[in-house]
Enzyme design. Structure first.
Site, PDB file in Angstrom:
ATOM      1  N   LYS A 102       0.839  -1.200   0.000  1.00 50.75           N
ATOM      2  CA  LYS A 102       0.000   0.000   0.000  1.00 50.75           C
ATOM      3  C   LYS A 102       0.877   1.254   0.000  1.00 50.75           C
ATOM      4  CE  LYS A 102      -1.747   2.671   3.093  1.00 50.75           C
ATOM      5  NZ  LYS A 102      -2.284   3.214   4.312  1.00 50.75           N
ATOM      6  N   ASP A 113      -6.376   0.568   0.868  1.00 46.62           N
ATOM      7  CA  ASP A 113      -6.398   0.955   2.281  1.00 46.62           C
ATOM      8  C   ASP A 113      -7.692   0.439   2.916  1.00 46.62           C
ATOM      9  OD1 ASP A 113      -8.441   2.611   1.459  1.00 46.62           O
ATOM     10  OD2 ASP A 113      -7.372   4.482   1.803  1.00 46.62           O
TER      11      ASP A 113
END
Ligand code: SF4
Length: 216
Positions: free
Chosen positions: A126, A144
């Protein structure tokens, strides 16, 4: 079970609606002046709001302005400066480890490939994808907590693990849509499709959302 063709068509409609709804929200809300700052701020954003990180980070960057300074920083000082973002001991350790990796392996610069970024301490897919897209315009899927929740509600994935969701969204969307789509999904998750009180009746995706339709 939705066919792959119908799933792609629905994903394209969702992407188009989001682009119309949030035309400018294609980048992170984290504030940064260079790739190192975004890398560190993204590490700090775990379990913290972007607003809080934007408040806290400038003092860290003023005191330790580059990777060498961060790598050599006393850990207690970094902990104090990032304390308000939560999990500050782990984050301080990650930031220092990451900075040291940048100094030792990349001349203090932030690398531009996923493989190199995820080898740095404290940097997952991420964080790497946030940096690659926002700093270098390299397309990627940023998964996320909002993307996990909203993509599941929209029926774009049946998975709960970030890496599986990444693969599912990559298959549904053209490459140039990946990062803007995920940023917009994050904004939707913050503004409309919240964890506790999703506002289905105000949501422009309701017509394409199985979870929303089941609730209205
Ligand atoms: S319709 Fe409801 S569940 Fe679906 S994306 Fe919108 S707010 Fe979320």
């Amino acid at each position: 079970m939705e066919s792959p063709v119908r799933a792609k068509a629905r994903a394209a409609r969702i992407a188009a609606t989001l682009a119309d709804w949030y035309p400018d929200d294609v980048h992170t809300a984290l504030e940064w002046r260079n790739p190192l700052q975004l890398l560190v701020s993204t590490i700090l954003s775990a379990q913290a709001t972007d607003v809080k990180v934007n408040q806290v980070a400038p003092a860290l960057y003023a005191r330790f302005p580059d990777a060498a300074a961060l790598a050599a920083a006393p850990i207690e000082d970094v902990e104090t400066l990032v304390r308000e973002t939560g999990f500050f001991r782990n984050k301080a350790r990650s930031i220092k480890g990451c900075a040291l990796g940048l100094v030792e392996r990349h001349g203090g610069e932030v690398p531009r490939t996923l493989d190199e970024l995820v080898e740095l301490p404290g940097v997952g897919r991420k964080t790497a994808n946030v940096v690659l897209w926002n700093c270098f315009e390299v397309p990627g899927i940023v998964v996320d907590t909002h993307v996990i929740r909203v993509s599941g509600r929209l029926g774009l994935t049946v998975h709960a693990e970030a890496e599986r969701i990444e693969i599912d969204l990559m298959a549904l969307l053209p490459k140039d849509e990946w990062a803007p789509f995920c940023n917009r999904l994050t904004y939707l998750g913050r503004r409309v499709c919240s964890a506790r009180m999703p506002r289905h009746s105000e949501c422009r995706l309701l017509g394409d959302c199985p979870a929303g339709q089941a609730q209205t």
